[in-house]
Write an enzyme that holds these catalytic residues in place. Sequence first.
Site, PDB file in Angstrom:
ATOM      1  N   LYS A 279       5.902  22.541  12.363  1.00  0.00           N
ATOM      2  CA  LYS A 279       6.712  23.032  11.238  1.00  0.00           C
ATOM      3  C   LYS A 279       6.457  22.276   9.921  1.00  0.00           C
ATOM      4  CE  LYS A 279      10.600  24.895  13.854  1.00  0.00           C
ATOM      5  NZ  LYS A 279      12.040  24.901  14.094  1.00  0.00           N
TER       6      LYS A 279
ATOM      7  N   ALA B 105      17.918  13.851  14.260  1.00  0.00           N
ATOM      8  CA  ALA B 105      17.314  13.767  12.921  1.00  0.00           C
ATOM      9  C   ALA B 105      15.907  14.372  12.910  1.00  0.00           C
ATOM     10  CB  ALA B 105      17.279  12.304  12.466  1.00  0.00           C
ATOM     11  N   GLY B 106      15.642  15.326  13.792  1.00  0.00           N
ATOM     12  CA  GLY B 106      14.322  15.983  13.846  1.00  0.00           C
ATOM     13  C   GLY B 106      14.249  17.169  12.901  1.00  0.00           C
TER      14      GLY B 106
ATOM     15  N   SER C 229      10.945  33.995  21.532  1.00  0.00           N
ATOM     16  CA  SER C 229      10.636  34.786  20.339  1.00  0.00           C
ATOM     17  C   SER C 229       9.905  36.094  20.661  1.00  0.00           C
ATOM     18  CB  SER C 229       9.834  33.952  19.337  1.00  0.00           C
ATOM     19  OG  SER C 229      10.649  32.946  18.806  1.00  0.00           O
TER      20      SER C 229
ATOM     21  N   ASN D 264      22.084   9.333  15.022  1.00  0.00           N
ATOM     22  CA  ASN D 264      20.775   9.487  15.674  1.00  0.00           C
ATOM     23  C   ASN D 264      20.428   8.263  16.505  1.00  0.00           C
ATOM     24  OD1 ASN D 264      18.431  11.105  16.094  1.00  0.00           O
ATOM     25  ND2 ASN D 264      17.267   9.591  14.936  1.00  0.00           N
TER      26      ASN D 264
ATOM     27  N   ASN E  99       9.172  27.519   9.183  1.00  0.00           N
ATOM     28  CA  ASN E  99       9.159  28.103  10.533  1.00  0.00           C
ATOM     29  C   ASN E  99       8.699  29.564  10.504  1.00  0.00           C
ATOM     30  OD1 ASN E  99      11.459  29.405   9.524  1.00  0.00           O
ATOM     31  ND2 ASN E  99      12.391  29.490  11.548  1.00  0.00           N
TER      32      ASN E  99
ATOM     33  N   SER F 291       9.102  30.019  24.981  1.00  0.00           N
ATOM     34  CA  SER F 291       9.671  30.654  23.784  1.00  0.00           C
ATOM     35  C   SER F 291      10.271  32.031  24.077  1.00  0.00           C
ATOM     36  CB  SER F 291       8.590  30.794  22.709  1.00  0.00           C
ATOM     37  OG  SER F 291       9.094  31.562  21.633  1.00  0.00           O
TER      38      SER F 291
ATOM     39  N   ASP G 165      15.466  28.743   9.686  1.00  0.00           N
ATOM     40  CA  ASP G 165      16.379  27.953  10.524  1.00  0.00           C
ATOM     41  C   ASP G 165      17.685  27.693   9.768  1.00  0.00           C
ATOM     42  OD1 ASP G 165      14.743  27.728  12.767  1.00  0.00           O
ATOM     43  OD2 ASP G 165      13.779  25.893  12.046  1.00  0.00           O
TER      44      ASP G 165
ATOM     45  N   GLU H  17      16.498   4.239  11.983  1.00  0.00           N
ATOM     46  CA  GLU H  17      15.654   4.418  10.794  1.00  0.00           C
ATOM     47  C   GLU H  17      15.527   5.892  10.407  1.00  0.00           C
ATOM     48  OE1 GLU H  17      11.207   3.203   9.281  1.00  0.00           O
ATOM     49  OE2 GLU H  17      11.811   2.668  11.318  1.00  0.00           O
TER      50      GLU H  17
ATOM     51  N   GLY I 109      23.600  27.983  21.363  1.00  0.00           N
ATOM     52  CA  GLY I 109      22.258  27.919  20.778  1.00  0.00           C
ATOM     53  C   GLY I 109      21.582  29.266  20.563  1.00  0.00           C
TER      54      GLY I 109
HETATM   55  P1  ATR Z   1      13.316  19.275  16.587  1.00  0.00           P
HETATM   56  O1  ATR Z   1      12.175  19.363  15.618  1.00  0.00           O
HETATM   57  O2  ATR Z   1      13.450  20.476  17.477  1.00  0.00           O
HETATM   58  O3  ATR Z   1      14.605  18.937  15.919  1.00  0.00           O
HETATM   59  P2  ATR Z   1      12.499  16.619  17.339  1.00  0.00           P
HETATM   60  O4  ATR Z   1      11.808  16.469  16.051  1.00  0.00           O
HETATM   61  O5  ATR Z   1      11.793  16.211  18.569  1.00  0.00           O
HETATM   62  O6  ATR Z   1      12.954  18.117  17.604  1.00  0.00           O
HETATM   63  O7  ATR Z   1      13.891  15.845  17.192  1.00  0.00           O
HETATM   64  C1  ATR Z   1      14.716  15.636  18.235  1.00  0.00           C
HETATM   65  C2  ATR Z   1      15.863  14.702  17.817  1.00  0.00           C
HETATM   66  O8  ATR Z   1      16.624  14.462  18.984  1.00  0.00           O
HETATM   67  C3  ATR Z   1      15.406  13.343  17.303  1.00  0.00           C
HETATM   68  O9  ATR Z   1      16.260  12.918  16.280  1.00  0.00           O
HETATM   69  C4  ATR Z   1      15.540  12.444  18.527  1.00  0.00           C
HETATM   70  O10 ATR Z   1      15.928  11.107  18.266  1.00  0.00           O
HETATM   71  P3  ATR Z   1      14.877   9.978  17.756  1.00  0.00           P
HETATM   72  O11 ATR Z   1      14.771  10.166  16.286  1.00  0.00           O
HETATM   73  O12 ATR Z   1      15.519   8.711  18.140  1.00  0.00           O
HETATM   74  O13 ATR Z   1      13.603  10.250  18.491  1.00  0.00           O
HETATM   75  C5  ATR Z   1      16.693  13.076  19.250  1.00  0.00           C
HETATM   76  N1  ATR Z   1      16.564  12.866  20.699  1.00  0.00           N
HETATM   77  C6  ATR Z   1      15.571  13.283  21.509  1.00  0.00           C
HETATM   78  N2  ATR Z   1      15.808  12.925  22.788  1.00  0.00           N
HETATM   79  C7  ATR Z   1      16.981  12.240  22.775  1.00  0.00           C
HETATM   80  C8  ATR Z   1      17.776  11.602  23.775  1.00  0.00           C
HETATM   81  N3  ATR Z   1      17.411  11.604  25.068  1.00  0.00           N
HETATM   82  N4  ATR Z   1      18.916  10.996  23.384  1.00  0.00           N
HETATM   83  C9  ATR Z   1      19.311  11.000  22.084  1.00  0.00           C
HETATM   84  N5  ATR Z   1      18.610  11.583  21.093  1.00  0.00           N
HETATM   85  C10 ATR Z   1      17.465  12.193  21.434  1.00  0.00           C
END
Ligand code: ATR
Length: 265
Positions: free
Chosen positions: A68, A127-128, A21, A149, A89, A19, A104, A153, A234
Site C-alpha cells: 500500500k 499503528a500499521g 475481494s 501500540n 489501496n 482475500s 480504507d 516508536e 470487520g
Molecule cells: P496493516 O497494514 O494491515 O495495518 P501492519 O502494518 O502489519 O498491518 O500493522 C499491524 C499493527 O498491529 C502494528 O501496529 C503491529 O504492532 P507493531 O507496530 O508493534 O509491530 C500490531 N500488531 C501486530 N501483531 C500484534 C500482536 N500480536 N500484538 C499487538 N500488536 C500487534
Amino acid sequence: MIDSNTQLYAVFGHPVRHSKSPFLHNFLFRQHELNAVYLAFEIHDIGSAVQSIRDLNIQGVSITIPHKETVMEHLDWIDPIARQVGAVNTIVNSSGTLKGYNTDIDGAMAPLLMHGIKHKKVCVLGAGGAAQAIACGIRNQGADLYVVNRSREKGEKLAQTFNGMFIESLELKQINPDIIVNTTPVGMFPHTTESPVSEDVFKPGMIAMDIVYNPLKTRFLTLAEQNRCHIIDGLNMFIRQGIAQFKLWTDRSCDYDQVRQHFSE
Ligand code: ATR
C-alpha cells in the site's frame, strides 16, 4: 459470459489467497451486468506489477499488504487524501493514467460517522497501514485521537503525524474513550481467544470496532458486547471500502445492506 471484450480488474498482494475481494467485486460486476472479471494476483515486485497494469490495460486494481505504501512511487497521480494517509489501496486506470486512491478511510469512517464523532475520544489500537487511514479520518472529523501500540516508536510516530496522543494500554481505562478501533491482527484466526485489550476497558455505550473479519465476532467484539457496547465488525469496513472502489472504477453506487446480505448467504 467472458469474451474478448471482458475487462480485467485485480487485487495485488502477498499473501493474497485469503482475500475476499474477488468474491465482492465479481458479485458487483454480475449484479450491475458489467462485462468484467476480478482476479487475485500474488505479487512480490510491485513495480513490475504496476507496469503490467499499463501493458495489459487492467482497468482497476486493489492494493493490499504489503504494497500500500511502496506502490505510490509507481503511479502517475495520487489523490490528496491518499497522500495525507501515506497509503494507496485503489488504482484507477484512467485511459492509461494510473491514479491512486485510499478507500480504507471511507470504509472505516462511514459506520463511525453514523454515530457522530466530532470531539469524541477515539482510541486506535495498532499503528500499521489500516491504523494510518483510520487515524487520518478521525482527525479530519475533529475527534480526539489516542494511539495504543505494541512498539512505542511506531505508535508515537502515528500519533504525532495526526496530532494525537500515544498512550500505554494500561492508561486506556483512565482515558475512557468513546470509541475503540482495533486495527491489529490480535484475535484473528487461529488466535480467536485473544483480545487486544482487557475486558475492564469496555463501558456501556462505548463503540467498539474491529477490522478483523475472520472470525466475524472476535473476542474483542464479544467482550465489548457483553459490556453493552455498540459493536461494528470487520466485514463492515471491508465491504464499504470495496463499494467505494467499485464506485471509483465504474461510477456505480451499491447498497451496503444488500451487499452485506450476499456475504451472509
Ligand atoms: P496493516 O497494514 O494491515 O495495518 P501492519 O502494518 O502489519 O498491518 O500493522 C499491524 C499493527 O498491529 C502494528 O501496529 C503491529 O504492532 P507493531 O507496530 O508493534 O509491530 C500490531 N500488531 C501486530 N501483531 C500484534 C500482536 N500480536 N500484538 C499487538 N500488536 C500487534
